[in-house]
Design an enzyme around this catalytic site. Structure first.
Site, PDB file in Angstrom:
ATOM      1  N   ASP A  22      41.704  38.297  35.109  1.00  9.06           N
ATOM      2  CA  ASP A  22      40.434  39.033  35.852  1.00  9.06           C
ATOM      3  C   ASP A  22      40.819  39.259  37.219  1.00  9.06           C
ATOM      4  O   ASP A  22      41.886  39.123  37.888  1.00  9.06           O
ATOM      5  CB  ASP A  22      39.327  38.375  35.402  1.00  9.06           C
ATOM      6  N   ARG A  24      28.660  46.212  46.505  1.00  7.04           N
ATOM      7  CA  ARG A  24      29.472  45.130  46.419  1.00  7.04           C
ATOM      8  C   ARG A  24      30.618  45.133  47.339  1.00  7.04           C
ATOM      9  O   ARG A  24      31.700  45.021  47.045  1.00  7.04           O
ATOM     10  CB  ARG A  24      30.016  45.040  44.964  1.00  7.04           C
ATOM     11  N   ASP A  42      37.325  48.043  35.140  1.00  4.76           N
ATOM     12  CA  ASP A  42      35.958  47.737  35.792  1.00  4.76           C
ATOM     13  C   ASP A  42      35.712  48.903  36.623  1.00  4.76           C
ATOM     14  O   ASP A  42      36.382  49.772  37.072  1.00  4.76           O
ATOM     15  CB  ASP A  42      35.988  46.327  36.538  1.00  4.76           C
ATOM     16  N   ASP A  74      27.542  41.615  31.723  1.00  2.61           N
ATOM     17  CA  ASP A  74      27.851  40.492  32.172  1.00  2.61           C
ATOM     18  C   ASP A  74      27.183  39.156  31.654  1.00  2.61           C
ATOM     19  O   ASP A  74      27.364  38.070  32.054  1.00  2.61           O
ATOM     20  CB  ASP A  74      27.638  40.507  33.849  1.00  2.61           C
TER      21      ASP A  74
HETATM   22  C1  DGJ Z   1      32.211  42.448  36.809  1.00  2.00           C
HETATM   23  C2  DGJ Z   1      32.607  42.211  35.456  1.00  2.00           C
HETATM   24  O1  DGJ Z   1      31.547  42.685  34.586  1.00  2.00           O
HETATM   25  C3  DGJ Z   1      33.095  40.806  35.481  1.00  2.00           C
HETATM   26  O2  DGJ Z   1      33.277  40.480  34.006  1.00  2.00           O
HETATM   27  C4  DGJ Z   1      34.468  40.655  36.050  1.00  2.00           C
HETATM   28  O3  DGJ Z   1      35.418  41.241  35.819  1.00  2.00           O
HETATM   29  C5  DGJ Z   1      33.914  40.997  37.735  1.00  2.00           C
HETATM   30  N1  DGJ Z   1      33.445  42.435  37.609  1.00  2.00           N
HETATM   31  C6  DGJ Z   1      34.893  41.006  38.531  1.00  2.00           C
HETATM   32  O4  DGJ Z   1      34.885  41.233  39.760  1.00  2.00           O
END
Ligand code: DGJ
Length: 784
Positions: free
Chosen positions: A362, A439, A474, A542
């Site tokens: 990730d 973010r 993402d 998440d």
């Molecule tokens: C948000 C995602 O939903 C998480 O699973 C992870 O990949 C984070 N971003 C990483 O910054």
């Protein structure tokens, strides 16, 4: 099948009929949408009757007192012709007015779908009807496309607007479809929420006036999913008239449900008119995204089954269509940004031992990305974390027998990055205002071809270099300042951004069909049919707390199949809710989707490891049923239960997830109902699951020969190495008996424990496997 006779257009799917006709003034009048009708039915009989003028109506022509567009059920409607309901368009016509009047000009029927030029759309349809409408005074045409997908009972609709006039046309609102349905005491169901509480199902009665379901975030959003449902108010899971709608689009969407004074419900959906404006010069066309609609008389499950098959067969495409998805381990919640090669290899080795098939690296592998404050936009592999480069690391993962997947957030840039220092003009920001951050990041301007080229080149090169077989794409912030210096008309920004995204995804993944793409946008910001055209699965949320996932996945299951839902098992207490839940329940919620694990395996107890190994083996055995079976939300008679069921394609196997949220004292009996199986006799078994002794707290002293401190080291150690087996039930009975339901063993209620007591408590769950008896021989080699 599509047929046209005597000015009547009839679209049949296997179980539904849709009828509309040309009126004497060449408008399109909606007649019927519902259960399949005999071919002989007459449109005159089915049409709404207008036999007396209605006061206050504005008539289309003076000579016809009964012809008021406001009082009719229509397939399309304009502004300024006497229909005061929401028009699907707001057009500044070449003559400078907002008055349009589109009437029938011609039609044709073609086999299959007609591919769109600017956006992805469904494929594999049976036939398409194209009806050309022309404005009565300006040289503007509107082509309406209807495609039937017979086996899945779906009809899609979209429009293309074309300016043939010398003067420009300005589009301020352009829906993909509208339809007027006589009210059946409808309720509207939408999927709403926010971060970590996505897609919660909400019901409200359809009231007079307009109810809007929309997004303005630049994506389809976790606030309001583009899909929604209209159902007669007492429709249930198995019975009742239910209509489902959705949009093949990942940008700002808009749908409106409007009930008029005459109790006609107008449904329209398309691109959100918010901050939208599009100029069409002579010879130019504008395509709306494709809208999807289905109907079932078999309640919510009937409607969902149509939508699920449609997504699996006509939206998801490429090598991963209909293919079982791998069980993955993602390092995010185990390490966040704090990792190096040896830490990850250790995690991967443990994962392999448990039966994991794919290792996903990730966020944090590139540039100076050691926190979420820096590095986005840079693609150089972080040499401190990977001294030998990404290919070498990926090879090591493959040597362990795992596939290798990689996370990207390609549409974003941190101000603290090489890319931003070199190309600040790549970021979306207002020229004279301070940028707004989410973010700590800005959005890259996908309206610009050089930005798209940068992303395509850099993402592709690392995919090829490391031979990546899975990508998590993402997108962690909403778009705010819809501005691009490349555009003359800023009203085009949001739609051009989505067209840019489609271009990038097509160029990266088109030539690499072996890659499994999982779209992720902080969870459910992009759970939509537009993204599903590129990514066969989507990260739902998440939030992996199973009790929250019951709500999230139940909501999504209304319109999307389990094969599209990324669902992981993570630690307890949960990282966002602090809720403690049994490992079995975390697994049971996740296995009704594409299973993954997202926890630090080195902290698992020996019992926990065995447990997960068994879970994965079980999942692999029934994976096809979980991912591609016919999924239903089962009727429950108690508020603290959620029951999901999936039946295999051959109808000989079912898996049922029986979940309890908060337990009640002295629970009354529960029933297991299994529907949708072929006739015959079946065995029903509980999936054996471990019962950790820590669950019993102080009660444990009553069954131990010596008294032990429930908080003490001895019991804590025992909990790591020893567990009990939860109640296993086994029955044999017929499909008919299962349809009515078989009573299950009693639940624990503080009066003792034996092997026939279901130990559910708060957040407990069981999975039941139902298999046809003649299959038993084949399956009894399986060891739990
Ligand atoms: C948000 C995602 O939903 C998480 O699973 C992870 O990949 C984070 N971003 C990483 O910054």
């Amino acid at each position: 099948m599509i047929s046209v006779k005597d000015n009547v257009f009839r679209l049949d799917t296997e179980n539904t009929t849709y009828i509309f006709r040309r009126t004497k003034f060449e408008h399109l009048e909606h007649i019927y949408y519902g259960t399949l009708l005999d071919t002989m039915e007459s449109a005159d009989v089915l049409a709404q009757k207008q036999t007396i003028p209605i006061g206050s109506s504005v008539n289309y022509t003076e000579s016809h007192q009964l012809y008021s567009l406001d009082n009719m059920c229509l397939e399309w409607s304009d502004n300024g012709r006497g229909d005061y309901r929401l028009s699907p368009t707001e057009l500044k016509m070449p003559d400078g007015t907002f008055v349009s009047d589109f009437v029938y000009a011609s039609h044709n029927i073609q086999d299959g779908c007609i591919t769109m030029n600017t956006l992805p759309s469904a494929y594999g349809g049976d036939q398409t009807l194209v009806i050309k409408l022309k404005d009565t005074s300006c040289s503007i045409t509107l082509d309406m496309y209807y495609t039937v997908f017979e086996k899945t009972d779906v009809i899609t609709r979209r429009v293309v607007l074309r300016n043939e006039s010398e003067k420009p046309l300005l589009i301020r609102r352009m829906m993909s479809m509208m339809v007027d349905l006589p009210d059946e005491n409808f309720s509207l169901y939408t999927l709403d929420g926010g971060w970590i509480k996505e897609a919660h199902l909400h019901k409200r009665p359809v009231e007079y006036g307009i109810t809007v379901n929309s997004s303005t975030t630049g994506d389809s959003s976790n606030r309001h999913n583009p899909g929604f449902i209209l159902a007669e108010s007492d429709a249930g899971q198995e019975a009742g008239h239910v209509y489902g709608f959705n949009l093949v689009y990942s940008g700002n969407h808009y749908s409106a449900v409007e009930k008029s004074g005459l109790d006609i419900v107008r449904v329209s959906l398309g691109i959100n008119p918010h901050c939208f404006e599009w100029n069409l010069a002579q010879g130019e066309s504008f395509e709306s995204p494709e809208a999807v609609m289905t109907y079932s008389q078999h309640g919510f499950n009937g409607m969902s089954h149509n939508m699920h098959s449609f997504v699996n067969q006509h939206i998801v495409r490429g090598n991963w269509k209909d293919k079982e998805r791998p069980v993955l381990l993602n390092n995010w919640e185990a390490t966040f940004f704090n990792f190096n090669e040896s830490k990850l290899l250790h995690l991967a080795k443990n994962a392999k031992k448990l039966g994991i098939e794919l290792f996903v690296l990730d966020d944090g592998w590139f540039g100076e990305r050691n926190s979420d404050k820096a590095g986005l936009g840079d693609y150089s592999v972080n040499s401190k974390k990977f001294p030998h480069g990404m290919k070498s690391f990926a090879d090591k993962i493959r040597m362990l027998g795992l596939d290798f997947g990689l996370w990207f957030e390609p549409e974003m840039v941190n101000q603290d990055s090489e890319l931003y220092r070199k190309h600040p003009e790549y970021a979306v920001q207002h020229p004279d205002k301070k940028p707004v951050l989410g973010r700590n990041q800005l959005v890259l301007d996908l309206c610009k071809s050089q930005v798209r080229d940068y992303i395509v080149k850099n993402v592709s090169s690392i995919l090829d270099e490391a031979n990546v077989s899975y990508v998590k794409w993402d997108m962690n912030r909403h778009i705010a300042e819809g501005y691009s210096s490349s555009l003359e008309n800023q009203g085009e920004f949001y739609h051009r951004y989505i067209m840019g995204l489609c271009d990038v995804l097509t160029r990266i993944f088109g030539p690499r069909p072996h890659i499994l793409l999982e779209s992720c946008s902080s969870g459910g910001n992009r759970f939509d049919l537009g993204m599903l055209c590129f990514s066969p699965q989507v990260w739902c949320s998440d939030d992996t707390d199973p009790v929250e996932r019951l709500k999230i996945q139940t909501g999504l299951s209304m319109l999307y199949p389990p094969s599209t839902m990324g669902a992981h098992v993570s630690e307890s207490p949960h990282q966002q809710t602090l809720r403690e839940t049994p490992l079995a329940t975390r697994f049971h919620a996740a296995c009704f989707g594409c299973l993954g694990y997202e926890l630090d395996l080195k902290y698992l107890s020996p019992e926990g490891k065995k447990d997960i190994e068994n879970q994965i083996a079980f999942y692999k055995k029934y994976r096809r049923v979980f991912q591609y079976g016919t999924f239903s939300r089962m009727k429950v008679s108690k508020d603290n239960k959620v029951i999901w069921q999936s039946v295999s394609e051959d109808k000989n196997t079912a898996v049922t997830g029986f979940f309890q949220t908060l337990s009640a004292a002295a629970e009354s009996g529960d029933k297991l109902i299994v529907t949708g199986l072929s006739q015959g006799r079946y065995t029903i078994r509980t999936r054996p699951q471990r019962l950790y002794i820590e669950r019993f707290g102080g009660l444990i002293k009553h069954i131990m020969p010596i008294e032990l401190n429930p908080e003490g080291i001895l019991l804590r150690t025992a909990n790591r190495h020893y567990s009990m087996t939860d109640c296993i039930e086994k029955y044999k009975c017929s499909a008919k008996a299962l349809c009515s339901g078989i009573p299950l063993c009693s639940q624990f209620s503080g009066t003792g424990y034996n092997k026939k007591v279901r130990m559910l408590g708060d957040f407990g769950s069981n999975i039941y496997i139902t298999e046809k008896i003649d299959m038993e021989e084949k399956n009894n080699d399986y060891q739990y």
